[in-house]
Scaffold this motif. Structure first.
Motif, PDB file in Angstrom:
ATOM      1  N   VAL A  96     -30.212  82.396  18.232  1.00  0.00           N
ATOM      2  CA  VAL A  96     -30.740  83.590  17.565  1.00  0.00           C
ATOM      3  C   VAL A  96     -30.182  83.693  16.147  1.00  0.00           C
ATOM      4  CG1 VAL A  96     -30.670  86.124  17.584  1.00  0.00           C
ATOM      5  CG2 VAL A  96     -31.263  84.873  19.662  1.00  0.00           C
ATOM      6  N   ALA A  97     -28.890  83.409  15.973  1.00  0.00           N
ATOM      7  CA  ALA A  97     -28.282  83.467  14.641  1.00  0.00           C
ATOM      8  C   ALA A  97     -28.937  82.469  13.693  1.00  0.00           C
ATOM      9  CB  ALA A  97     -26.781  83.196  14.733  1.00  0.00           C
ATOM     10  N   ALA A  98     -29.246  81.274  14.201  1.00  0.00           N
ATOM     11  CA  ALA A  98     -29.908  80.266  13.365  1.00  0.00           C
ATOM     12  C   ALA A  98     -31.277  80.757  12.930  1.00  0.00           C
ATOM     13  CB  ALA A  98     -30.020  78.944  14.118  1.00  0.00           C
ATOM     14  N   GLU A  99     -32.013  81.379  13.861  1.00  0.00           N
ATOM     15  CA  GLU A  99     -33.349  81.873  13.515  1.00  0.00           C
ATOM     16  C   GLU A  99     -33.308  83.066  12.575  1.00  0.00           C
ATOM     17  OE1 GLU A  99     -36.671  82.396  16.060  1.00  0.00           O
ATOM     18  OE2 GLU A  99     -35.904  80.934  17.507  1.00  0.00           O
ATOM     19  N   LEU A 100     -32.474  84.056  12.909  1.00  0.00           N
ATOM     20  CA  LEU A 100     -32.445  85.293  12.123  1.00  0.00           C
ATOM     21  C   LEU A 100     -31.813  85.116  10.748  1.00  0.00           C
ATOM     22  CD1 LEU A 100     -31.386  88.164  14.572  1.00  0.00           C
ATOM     23  CD2 LEU A 100     -33.581  87.877  13.425  1.00  0.00           C
TER      24      LEU A 100
ATOM     25  N   GLY B  90     -30.701  82.003   9.349  1.00  0.00           N
ATOM     26  CA  GLY B  90     -30.826  80.695   8.721  1.00  0.00           C
ATOM     27  C   GLY B  90     -29.582  79.838   8.790  1.00  0.00           C
ATOM     28  N   LEU B  91     -28.765  80.035   9.829  1.00  0.00           N
ATOM     29  CA  LEU B  91     -27.553  79.224   9.956  1.00  0.00           C
ATOM     30  C   LEU B  91     -27.901  77.765  10.227  1.00  0.00           C
ATOM     31  CD1 LEU B  91     -25.076  81.220  12.230  1.00  0.00           C
ATOM     32  CD2 LEU B  91     -25.432  81.396   9.775  1.00  0.00           C
TER      33      LEU B  91
ATOM     34  N   GLY C 127     -21.417  77.569  12.645  1.00  0.00           N
ATOM     35  CA  GLY C 127     -22.449  77.180  11.696  1.00  0.00           C
ATOM     36  C   GLY C 127     -22.108  77.618  10.292  1.00  0.00           C
ATOM     37  N   TYR C 128     -23.053  77.334   9.406  1.00  0.00           N
ATOM     38  CA  TYR C 128     -22.891  77.688   7.996  1.00  0.00           C
ATOM     39  C   TYR C 128     -24.112  78.467   7.535  1.00  0.00           C
ATOM     40  CZ  TYR C 128     -18.860  74.707   8.028  1.00  0.00           C
ATOM     41  OH  TYR C 128     -17.625  74.178   8.337  1.00  0.00           O
TER      42      TYR C 128
END
Length: 156
Positions: free
Chosen positions: A44-48, A50-51, A63-64
């Motif tokens: 979810v963090a990657a999607e919301l 952009g991680l 992540g970054y």
């Protein structure tokens, strides 16, 4: 900030909710805890936000962010908050999600620098220590808008 879970995660939650309803007479809850919930949080963090995720090889950093900040992601499907382990590597930023499995939505309960959260933990400890959901929400109110990661995509 509340958001709809992505469709693929909604399908998983719907299957969990069917099991919970089917076995309600014996009070089984089918909570999605442990690695699965952590993986859901990172997805979810990657999607919301952009991680770029690091995978399991980087302890303390999941992540970054697009601006280069290192980020740790915590997620829980309970109202207890999230657990921390003592690690040497500290992230610049922390995202904490609460997933409401019955309502099939998520909520960002903390989006800010990791350090203020680390300050509420003991200086040293063994095992895990939790920070409560109310503590995350209280600390989140203190984060300035410029210190937050910005949402880049809607998680639907």
């Amino acid at each position: 900030m509340k958001f709809d879970l992505p469709p693929s995660i909604q399908n998983l939650i719907a299957a969990r909710n069917e099991l919970k309803a089917h076995y309600s007479a014996v009070d089984l809850h089918f909570t999605l805890d442990g690695n699965l919930v952590g993986d859901l949080g990172e997805a979810v963090a990657a999607e919301l936000f952009g991680l770029t995720l690091t995978g399991r090889s980087n302890e303390g950093v999941d992540g970054y962010a697009p601006d280069g900040r290192s980020v740790q992601v915590k997620a829980s499907g309970t109202k207890r908050g999230a657990a921390f382990r003592p690690v040497e590597t500290k992230a610049d930023h922390l995202l904490v999600f609460h997933f409401d499995y019955d309502g099939c939505y998520g909520e960002v309960i903390y989006n800010g620098p990791e350090e203020p959260v680390r300050e509420v933990l003991p200086e040293t400890w063994v095992g895990q220590r939790s920070v409560s959901a109310p503590a995350f929400r209280r600390l989140n109110k203190l984060v300035s808008e410029s210190d937050r990661l910005q949402i880049i995509a809607k998680a639907t």
